[in-house]
Motif scaffolding. Structure first.
Motif, PDB file in Angstrom:
ATOM      1  N   LEU A 181       0.804  -1.218   0.000  1.00  0.00           N
ATOM      2  CA  LEU A 181       0.000   0.000   0.000  1.00  0.00           C
ATOM      3  C   LEU A 181       0.844   1.279   0.000  1.00  0.00           C
ATOM      4  N   PRO A 182       1.860   1.424   0.868  1.00  0.00           N
ATOM      5  CA  PRO A 182       2.649   2.676   0.813  1.00  0.00           C
ATOM      6  C   PRO A 182       3.340   2.886  -0.526  1.00  0.00           C
ATOM      7  N   TRP A 183       3.922   1.825  -1.097  1.00  0.00           N
ATOM      8  CA  TRP A 183       4.569   1.969  -2.396  1.00  0.00           C
ATOM      9  C   TRP A 183       3.553   2.290  -3.479  1.00  0.00           C
ATOM     10  N   GLY A 184       2.374   1.694  -3.398  1.00  0.00           N
ATOM     11  CA  GLY A 184       1.348   1.986  -4.381  1.00  0.00           C
ATOM     12  C   GLY A 184       0.889   3.426  -4.335  1.00  0.00           C
ATOM     13  N   VAL A 185       0.692   3.946  -3.136  1.00  0.00           N
ATOM     14  CA  VAL A 185       0.294   5.350  -2.997  1.00  0.00           C
ATOM     15  C   VAL A 185       1.401   6.277  -3.518  1.00  0.00           C
ATOM     16  N   ALA A 186       2.646   5.920  -3.238  1.00  0.00           N
ATOM     17  CA  ALA A 186       3.752   6.744  -3.723  1.00  0.00           C
ATOM     18  C   ALA A 186       3.811   6.750  -5.253  1.00  0.00           C
ATOM     19  N   LEU A 187       3.669   5.572  -5.878  1.00  0.00           N
ATOM     20  CA  LEU A 187       3.680   5.520  -7.339  1.00  0.00           C
ATOM     21  C   LEU A 187       2.477   6.237  -7.935  1.00  0.00           C
ATOM     22  N   LEU A 188       1.331   6.153  -7.272  1.00  0.00           N
ATOM     23  CA  LEU A 188       0.152   6.875  -7.745  1.00  0.00           C
ATOM     24  C   LEU A 188       0.390   8.380  -7.740  1.00  0.00           C
ATOM     25  N   ALA A 189       0.994   8.887  -6.659  1.00  0.00           N
ATOM     26  CA  ALA A 189       1.280  10.317  -6.592  1.00  0.00           C
ATOM     27  C   ALA A 189       2.308  10.726  -7.643  1.00  0.00           C
ATOM     28  N   VAL A 190       3.342   9.905  -7.833  1.00  0.00           N
ATOM     29  CA  VAL A 190       4.352  10.219  -8.844  1.00  0.00           C
ATOM     30  C   VAL A 190       3.742  10.202 -10.241  1.00  0.00           C
ATOM     31  N   GLY A 191       2.882   9.219 -10.519  1.00  0.00           N
ATOM     32  CA  GLY A 191       2.249   9.143 -11.827  1.00  0.00           C
ATOM     33  C   GLY A 191       1.387  10.354 -12.128  1.00  0.00           C
TER      34      GLY A 191
END
Length: 381
Positions: free
Chosen positions: A186-196
């Motif tokens: 979940l934390p990595w997914g949220v980070a990639l979502l924000a970067v995207g």
């Protein structure tokens, strides 16, 4: 031969799922052949042809994902007592699953080739002979080796992915207690979502000068927007299991009854199986929200091949989610049967299923709308 016999003797619903895989493979093969036709008809635009080929990787990846999900739910490749005695151990069943996947995808690729040649006018005697001759560069010969190479990509990729997904694994010892560890993506997914989203915003503010050509008429999308959407999709796929696990925890919060406790526990146990396909569907739906926003504002112009690719991605990701839900139901069939034997009324199981669906919709629908709206803002300006 054994794989073909198992395919022929399967249940009609299993055959339908394999037919859907073949249909998706036919669509991807047609897109790849259209890209080859564009390259043959425009030899001076090699860079544009390469970019069109890269665009085709998205529906190809969605089809591979769907083919793997179908292979996982195939009852003919499931280990059963007594099969090892006749030489059908886990490794042999995995090879059969890979071979069955290759057969379905190869069938679809051959249908795509015949349909493509028919629309070019190379095969006559049927309706719509040469209906798309100009679009498919009918005046130039198509290299047979190149066409067969492109058509072989999907069967090889899908069968390899199915073999890797179903390969025998050593089972780790179960942890002490009844609760599994929560998904950690979940934390990595949220980070990639924000970067995207940040990449999409930055690329959209750069203007429409560096547009990448889709296999259709929609040529105004900057390359950074595609990269940002891919990062967003990966982020949602990584965050999906964690969000699903969180939905299960929320259902069990604040003095839960038996139905809420059952619904939440199932969501937590199945969060890895259904969370990732659900996150991918969320990413595709958010892309659809952005595309509809662009089209309604007059910014986007979508051609027929672009529509075909979008339809393939949407259909494959949705079918993958439904197949994962079916696999989840099959895995807990013994638990459901035990609850019924203990006296639980069938309405309890149905109510728990509705609660799970409602909790997932309450979380993922607003998330899909939010991501899609944010992605469309820099492009519609």
């Amino acid at each position: 031969m054994l794989a073909l016999r198992l395919v022929r003797g399967s249940h009609p619903l299993v055959q339908l799922r394999r037919l859907l895989v073949a249909t998706a493979a036919a669509g991807v093969g047609f897109l790849l052949l259209c890209t080859l036709g564009y390259a043959v008809g425009h030899p001076d635009r090699s860079a544009a042809a390469t970019l069109r080929l890269l665009w085709c990787l998205i529906p190809l990846a969605a089809t591979v994902h769907f083919a793997v999900a179908v292979a996982r739910t195939d009852p003919s490749t499931r280990p059963r007592p007594g099969l090892s005695a006749i030489g059908l151990g886990p490794a042999r069943l995995t090879a059969i699953a890979a071979a069955s996947t290759a057969v379905s995808c190869t069938l679809g690729s051959m249908v795509a080739l015949l349909f493509y040649l028919h629309l070019r006018g190379d095969i006559t005697g049927l309706p719509f002979d040469g209906a798309a001759a100009e679009l498919l560069a009918a005046g130039r010969p198509i290299p047979l080796a190149g066409a067969l190479t492109l058509l072989a990509i999907l069967p090889v990729a899908a069968s390899t992915a199915a073999g890797l997904a179903l390969r025998p694994r050593k089972t780790a010892p179960a942890p002490e207690g009844i609760e599994k560890a929560a998904p950690s993506g979940l934390p990595w997914g949220v980070a990639l979502l924000a970067v995207g989203l940040a990449v999409e915003t930055y690329a959209g503010q750069g203007g429409q000068d560096g547009g990448l050509p889709l296999p259709g008429r929609f040529d105004g999308s900057p390359g950074g927007v595609l990269a940002g959407w891919i990062l967003t999709a990966i982020g949602l796929a990584m965050a999906g299991p964690g969000l699903t696990h969180g939905c299960g925890r929320l259902l069990q919060a604040v003095r839960p009854g038996a139905v809420r406790l059952l619904a939440g526990r199932v969501l937590m146990d199945e969060s890895r199986r259904i969370g990732r396909p659900l996150g991918i569907v969320c990413a595709v739906a958010s892309g659809g929200v952005a595309a509809v926003t662009l089209y309604s504002s007059g910014t986007g112009d979508f051609g027929p091949l672009t529509g075909l690719g979008a339809a393939l991605v949407t259909a494959c990701t949705t079918a993958t989610l439904l197949t994962a839900a079916l696999e989840s139901k099959q895995c807990r069939a013994h638990t459901s049967a035990a609850l019924v034997r203990l006296g639980a009324p069938p309405t309890v199981l149905r109510t728990a299923a509705l609660m799970r669906a409602g909790a997932l919709l309450a979380v993922f629908l607003p998330l899909t709308w939010l991501v899609g709206s944010l992605a469309a803002v820099p492009l519609s300006g």
